[in-house]
Scaffold this motif. Structure first.
Motif, PDB file in Angstrom:
ATOM      1  N   UNK A 105       0.833  -1.214   0.000  1.00 14.13           N
ATOM      2  CA  UNK A 105       0.000   0.000   0.000  1.00 14.13           C
ATOM      3  C   UNK A 105       0.864   1.260   0.000  1.00 14.13           C
ATOM      4  N   UNK A 106       2.071   1.152   0.553  1.00 14.25           N
ATOM      5  CA  UNK A 106       2.961   2.320   0.607  1.00 14.25           C
ATOM      6  C   UNK A 106       3.342   2.754  -0.800  1.00 14.25           C
ATOM      7  N   UNK A 107       3.731   1.805  -1.645  1.00 13.27           N
ATOM      8  CA  UNK A 107       4.150   2.155  -2.999  1.00 13.27           C
ATOM      9  C   UNK A 107       2.990   2.733  -3.805  1.00 13.27           C
ATOM     10  N   UNK A 108       1.770   2.263  -3.530  1.00 18.21           N
ATOM     11  CA  UNK A 108       0.597   2.811  -4.231  1.00 18.21           C
ATOM     12  C   UNK A 108       0.387   4.281  -3.858  1.00 18.21           C
ATOM     13  N   UNK A 109       0.531   4.569  -2.578  1.00 20.31           N
ATOM     14  CA  UNK A 109       0.350   5.951  -2.126  1.00 20.31           C
ATOM     15  C   UNK A 109       1.447   6.856  -2.680  1.00 20.31           C
ATOM     16  N   UNK A 110       2.697   6.341  -2.692  1.00 24.79           N
ATOM     17  CA  UNK A 110       3.787   7.141  -3.253  1.00 24.79           C
ATOM     18  C   UNK A 110       3.581   7.369  -4.746  1.00 24.79           C
ATOM     19  N   UNK A 111       3.010   6.391  -5.441  1.00 22.35           N
ATOM     20  CA  UNK A 111       2.731   6.561  -6.877  1.00 22.35           C
ATOM     21  C   UNK A 111       1.770   7.723  -7.089  1.00 22.35           C
ATOM     22  N   UNK A 112       0.791   7.853  -6.196  1.00 21.43           N
ATOM     23  CA  UNK A 112      -0.160   8.956  -6.284  1.00 21.43           C
ATOM     24  C   UNK A 112       0.561  10.285  -6.068  1.00 21.43           C
ATOM     25  N   UNK A 113       1.439  10.327  -5.086  1.00 26.74           N
ATOM     26  CA  UNK A 113       2.207  11.558  -4.839  1.00 26.74           C
ATOM     27  C   UNK A 113       3.122  11.892  -6.027  1.00 26.74           C
ATOM     28  N   UNK A 114       3.778  10.879  -6.580  1.00 26.41           N
ATOM     29  CA  UNK A 114       4.710  11.120  -7.675  1.00 26.41           C
ATOM     30  C   UNK A 114       4.003  11.618  -8.929  1.00 26.41           C
ATOM     31  N   UNK A 115       2.744  11.275  -9.060  1.00 26.47           N
ATOM     32  CA  UNK A 115       1.988  11.686 -10.247  1.00 26.47           C
ATOM     33  C   UNK A 115       1.565  13.148 -10.173  1.00 26.47           C
ATOM     34  N   UNK A 116       1.888  13.810  -9.073  1.00 24.30           N
ATOM     35  CA  UNK A 116       1.394  15.173  -8.833  1.00 24.30           C
ATOM     36  C   UNK A 116       1.635  16.141  -9.965  1.00 24.30           C
ATOM     37  N   UNK A 117       2.860  16.181 -10.478  1.00 24.68           N
ATOM     38  CA  UNK A 117       3.196  17.132 -11.535  1.00 24.68           C
ATOM     39  C   UNK A 117       2.320  16.931 -12.761  1.00 24.68           C
ATOM     40  N   UNK A 118       2.246  15.691 -13.245  1.00 20.58           N
ATOM     41  CA  UNK A 118       1.453  15.425 -14.437  1.00 20.58           C
ATOM     42  C   UNK A 118      -0.027  15.658 -14.223  1.00 20.58           C
ATOM     43  N   UNK A 119      -0.523  15.321 -13.028  1.00 18.35           N
ATOM     44  CA  UNK A 119      -1.948  15.464 -12.732  1.00 18.35           C
ATOM     45  C   UNK A 119      -2.408  16.908 -12.846  1.00 18.35           C
ATOM     46  N   UNK A 120      -1.504  17.837 -12.594  1.00 20.55           N
ATOM     47  CA  UNK A 120      -1.889  19.246 -12.618  1.00 20.55           C
ATOM     48  C   UNK A 120      -2.322  19.706 -14.007  1.00 20.55           C
ATOM     49  N   UNK A 121      -1.899  18.996 -15.039  1.00 14.94           N
ATOM     50  CA  UNK A 121      -2.326  19.364 -16.394  1.00 14.94           C
ATOM     51  C   UNK A 121      -3.787  19.037 -16.631  1.00 14.94           C
ATOM     52  N   UNK A 122      -4.380  18.268 -15.722  1.00  9.60           N
ATOM     53  CA  UNK A 122      -5.788  17.905 -15.886  1.00  9.60           C
ATOM     54  C   UNK A 122      -6.732  19.038 -15.528  1.00  9.60           C
ATOM     55  N   UNK A 123      -6.213  20.090 -14.923  1.00 11.96           N
ATOM     56  CA  UNK A 123      -7.062  21.234 -14.619  1.00 11.96           C
ATOM     57  C   UNK A 123      -7.599  21.783 -15.937  1.00 11.96           C
ATOM     58  N   UNK A 124      -8.925  21.847 -16.071  1.00 14.08           N
ATOM     59  CA  UNK A 124      -9.530  22.202 -17.351  1.00 14.08           C
ATOM     60  C   UNK A 124      -9.302  23.666 -17.696  1.00 14.08           C
ATOM     61  N   UNK A 125      -9.211  23.926 -18.998  1.00 14.23           N
ATOM     62  CA  UNK A 125      -9.048  25.281 -19.494  1.00 14.23           C
ATOM     63  C   UNK A 125      -7.598  25.645 -19.719  1.00 14.23           C
ATOM     64  N   UNK A 126      -7.366  26.860 -20.226  1.00 15.99           N
ATOM     65  CA  UNK A 126      -6.007  27.306 -20.528  1.00 15.99           C
ATOM     66  C   UNK A 126      -5.250  27.756 -19.282  1.00 15.99           C
ATOM     67  N   UNK A 127      -5.967  28.123 -18.233  1.00 23.87           N
ATOM     68  CA  UNK A 127      -5.306  28.510 -16.983  1.00 23.87           C
ATOM     69  C   UNK A 127      -4.875  27.252 -16.248  1.00 23.87           C
TER      70      UNK A 127
END
Length: 985
Positions: A385-407
């Motif tokens: 479960x630890x590695x799964x949680x760290x995977x979620x944290x590591x994805x942080x940078x890429x996930x931010x592109x999911x914010x809709x719109x140009x901003x």
């Protein structure tokens, strides 16, 4: 063309250099545009891209750069966030060839590597020896040691392992005059010998001994540089570090210029070999406390409390990132520990001798949190479960592109670091500044060491926000200076922060930094415009200001992204698509096989973005460059789930081909493959005759040659009769024994109907034996062949027809199941976006009713509707290869579980990416070699190693064909395996 052509004299020079190199040199538009960006907001089109094979290649590049006044931009995986590897000169990419681990000394705990070695690959190599390289970045599965040295990377565990600089022993480099040097620990006597020589290396040592011996210079460095207590510090050159070494400080460490070169971003020398000290593997007993807080400010106060309990890491993620994980297929699986809607979560990790020790320390910390009124939910994770949680944290940078719109949350002040004790005060003032500018912000990362990745939301397509981009950095720089922090903790200065080094370190220290650059690189050939003489930080941006996006009519519905360009711009360059084979990753299989940047999702997105934004053609898709980078995309859809930004390149490729064919008539082979169902339908009238011709060596050989099919591939044969024909004769009798409440509507896809009929028959018989009434209604083709070949008009018609037909027969007490994953999963994916307005609601309804056969059966097992007694107790071992679309859009877990439902059946999942066949891709002559390379990465070797008596399982018809062609072994669909496992048929 919007790309400025290379001057004729330079083209000649590049052609001459190309002949002399052992490596590769490219200056086509594709390569220049692919390498115009990294993971930052910057864009500059380089002159060319070179993949050197050895030091001699690098020396030749240096000599050309000196002669022509060019700059050399060293590059590894291109994950830089501050524009370090963007420039208008020669990009030198070491990631392809300079990837060797040269030497390991286990006793002395050091390793020597070339700069293109991937961090995770290095640590896999070291693991059997009980060692690893301590700094662990969130990009560890694709970032490379050379890049880590260039940026002085840190990582989640910098609290105990520090930064890359702390672990660099020595660097082998090539200097700006082409000479070689080794910078490592050197005592006073050795320094004196160096100074007596007459070469560039000697000049460098003379400069430092003369300059740093001056007391006022030392004092000014220590007065202006960040606090010595700050673990994360990466502003300017590390003069504060080396000025504390011998001979300038008799109590300091031995003089070592490798510590200065680390963090210098390739602006001083070109590194060819890196010697690193290693640390022992951490204890296997770990615990991760994921403490939930109501706000950022509350979590930062709690952070200081947590530090008293000796954690090894504390990482923060805020509610914006937490909410982004809801939209990501891959990360939704990792949200299991999240409760409610936290404002922030602190991920607090502990190492210990045993579980009791960790639980006691965690309990003490939770009690203190509760006494202070901090937090509301405190799950402790252990094991996998630890590695799964760290995977979620590591994805942080890429996930931010999911914010809709140009901003979007923008990397601008994302790397500030202050002493952790003042972090709450700093953030409070930081928030006041944001409020002043009417900005919102995303917060995540390294709370334990005083560095949060702070990303204000800006629209860098708007002129006012581009101005604000610089204003906010200036204001925050003053705030960081007030707290004697570092404007860069680990991401470096690059193009983003270099402009503010004089403000951060003072004009005198900046002059000293410029003198360092001049001493090492008098002709300014190494990564110009980074750290020193950096242009304004809001110039050379990726997006054009105030440029209105072209309105492009598409077949797929891209309205969620405000058009197809918005879907392309989801890619932020984080390079999650550059993970190697064997990493457990799924995307991009063609990149894994070729290791060419051209074959990863990022490159395809970069090229698409460039032409959709800058093309002067009425049809912006009408460019050969796009066709070339799309050519090896297998449309596996791994990017749709695995890319943190959810870039769906398969969909983008289909849309591109659809428009490309408006200007270029598709070839006969393309049309034939797309309409293969019509061919099969005609052939099924006299199947034995059809099969005779496709098996006949002469006729099939001629056909393959004419159409461009691979000679080594066998054309799929037709079954003696179709599944529909069989069903008319047998289904009525089979349904008489049905007793289950749920009715199964079988979507009879074209592959099962004509080619894999036996699989379809066994699937129906299996369902019937288990008590289900099966209906096989009239249906159109799935459209999968049309989709794969970009004939989206045909695909859309088929999709809407199937939506109408299936809605009539799939009621409340029935489910829609399929045998071929790519066909049935179209109802969950493409059909929703193909649906015409009147079919939208029905498409959504059917997407929730559509299941692969194995998914449905496992769901029924969990409901208690299927009895274990129905299956044999014999022992069988199964090796399972999941279908790409299954892994991307659904899950392989239900397949594994249902195959293990028979009491003594065990399943080993083959951790493979795409099989390499990818529908028609592997049949095509020009793609055959790549297809087999992809198969040989993991899948085919695993099948060959499997025991002779073991069962090979593959739900996909293409996968089964690839396994047959590549290994000679017959793979079975789960339906066949389960049918054969029934106690009686």
């Amino acid at each position: 063309m919007f790309i400025k052509p290379i001057p004729k004299n330079l083209t000649e020079q590049l052609n001459n250099l190309k002949k002399e190199l052992s490596g590769d040199l490219h200056y086509s538009n594709i390569y220049r545009l692919m390498y115009a960006t990294d993971a930052s907001v910057y864009r500059e089109i380089p002159l060319c891209v070179i993949y050197p094979r050895n030091k001699e290649d690098i020396k030749k590049i240096i000599f050309l750069a000196k002669k022509e006044g060019l700059t050399i931009i060293p590059r590894t995986a291109g994950t830089s966030l501050a524009g370090q590897v963007v420039g208008n000169g020669i990009v030198v990419d070491v990631s392809k060839y300079l990837t060797g681990i040269i030497e390991l000394n286990v006793e002395e705990k050091w390793v020597k590597v070339q700069p293109g070695v991937i961090l995770d690959e290095l640590n896999k190599y070291l693991e059997p020896h009980g060692l690893f390289f301590g700094p662990e970045t969130s990009t560890s599965n694709r970032c490379m040691i050379g890049g880590m040295v260039g940026n002085n990377a840190c990582g989640a565990h910098s609290l105990i392992y520090g930064s890359t600089r702390d672990h660099v022993i020595s660097l082998n480099v090539i200097l700006s005059d082409g000479s070689e040097a080794v910078f490592g620990p050197i005592n006073n006597e050795e320094i004196e010998k160096k100074i007596t020589q007459e070469n560039l290396e000697s000049s460098i040592y003379k400069f430092f001994t003369q300059t740093l011996s001056q007391k006022h210079i030392q004092e000014n460095i220590h007065k202006e540089y960040p606090l010595p207590t700050l673990k994360r510090r990466n502003t300017g050159y590390a003069l504060d570090i080396i000025s504390m070494q011998q001979p300038f400080n008799v109590k300091g460490n031995v003089f070592n210029l490798a510590k200065l070169l680390t963090g210098s971003e390739g602006t001083l020398a070109f590194t060819t070999e890196i010697t690193l000290n290693l640390v022992e593997l951490p204890p296997k007993t770990k615990g991760l406390l994921c403490a939930h807080f109501r706000s950022i400010n509350e979590s930062l106060k709690a952070n200081l409390v947590a530090l008293k309990h000796a954690p090894v890491s504390i990482e923060l993620i805020d509610n914006v990132i937490i909410n982004c994980t809801k939209q990501n297929i891959e990360q939704r699986k990792n949200r299991f520990f999240i409760e409610g809607e936290p404002g922030a979560i602190l991920m607090i990790e502990f190492f210990g001798p045993d579980e009791n020790d960790i639980r006691n320390r965690v309990e003490a910390l939770i009690n203190e949190f509760k006494e202070l009124g901090y937090g509301y939910h405190f799950p402790l994770l252990t094991g996998t479960d630890i590695s799964k949680a760290w995977a979620l944290r590591k994805a942080g940078l890429g996930l931010l592109s999911n914010v809709e719109g140009d901003a979007k949350p923008v990397a601008v002040i994302e790397d500030t670091a202050v002493d952790v004790t003042v972090l709450p005060d700093y953030i409070e003032e930081f928030q006041q500044l944001l409020k002043k500018h009417h900005l919102e912000c995303v917060y995540y990362a390294h709370a334990a060491t005083g560095e949060l990745h702070l990303r204000p939301v800006l629209n860098l397509k708007k002129e006012e926000d581009v101005k604000l981009f610089r204003t906010i950095l200036h204001d925050i720089a003053l705030l960081v200076k007030k707290y004697r922090g570092s404007l860069s903790g680990e991401h470096g200065d690059g193009r983003l922060r270099g402009e503010f080094i004089p403000l951060m370190l003072g004009e005198d220290n900046y002059k000293l930094i410029k003198a360092v650059k001049k001493t090492f690189d008098p002709d300014n050939i190494f990564n110009a415009s980074k750290i020193v003489d950096t242009p304004p930080m809001n110039t050379s941006l990726r997006y054009s200001i105030n440029q209105k996006a072209k309105a492009i009519n598409t077949t797929y519905d891209f309205s969620k992204y405000k058009g197809i360009l918005g879907a392309v711009e989801l890619c932020n360059g984080s390079a999650d698509c550059r993970k190697p084979a064997g990493s457990g990753a799924l995307m991009c299989p063609s990149y894994m096989a070729t290791l060419n940047e051209t074959d990863c999702t990022r490159a395809r997105a970069n090229i698409l973005r460039e032409f959709l934004t800058h093309s002067h053609k009425t049809n912006p898709f009408d460019h050969q460059e796009i066709y070339e980078v799309m050519d090896l995309c297998l449309s596996c859809k791994a990017c749709k789930s695995e890319c943190p930004s959810n870039v769906d390149m398969a969909k983008l490729k289909g849309e591109f081909l659809h428009h490309y064919y408006k200007a270029h008539t598709p070839g006969l082979r393309t049309i034939l493959i797309a309409h293969i169902t019509s061919v099969n339908k005609a052939g099924s009238i006299v199947p034995w005759l059809f099969n005779y011709f496709v098996r006949n060596r002469i006729f099939s050989g001629m056909l393959k040659k004419i159409l461009g099919f691979a000679p080594k591939r066998a054309i799929p044969m037709l079954h003696n009769y179709t599944l529909n024909y069989w069903a008319v004769k047998h289904l009525k009798n089979l349904n008489k024994t049905a007793y289950q409440k749920t009715e199964v509507v079988l979507f009879n896809d074209e592959f099962t109907n004509f080619n894999d009929t036996e699989t379809g028959i066994k699937a129906v018989k299996l369902l019937s034996f288990l008590g289900y009434k099966v209906t096989i209604p009239r249906a159109a083709v799935s459209g999968r062949t049309f989709i794969s070949k970009g004939l989206l008009g045909n695909a859309q018609k088929a999709a809407n027809k199937n939506i109408r037909l299936m809605k009539k027969v799939v009621g409340e007490n029935s489910v829609l199941i399929g045998i071929e994953p790519s066909a049935i999963l179209s109802f969950r994916d493409e059909y929703i976006e193909f649906a015409t307005p009147e079919n939208k609601e029905n498409a959504q309804y059917l997407s929730g009713k559509a299941f692969m056969l194995d998914e449905f059966l496992w769901d029924e097992v969990e409901k208690g509707h299927i009895d274990k007694k129905s299956f044999t107790k014999e022992s069988r071992k199964i090796y399972l290869h999941g279908h790409c679309h299954q892994k991307a859009l659904a899950s392989i877990v239900p397949t594994k579980k249902i195959l293990e439902f028979p009491e003594n059946y065990t399943v080993v999942e083959i951790k493979s990416s795409c099989c390499g066949m990818a529908g028609s891709f592997g049949y095509e002559k020009e793609h055959f070699e790549t297809s087999m390379k992809v198969g040989e990465l993991v899948l085919l070797p695993a099948v060959r190693k499997a025991e002779a008596e073991a069962i090979i399982c593959a739900p996909g018809t293409s996968c089964r064909q690839q396994i047959k062609d590549g290994t000679g072994r017959t793979a079975l669909h789960p339906a066949v395996i389960l049918y054969d496992a029934l106690v009686k048929h």
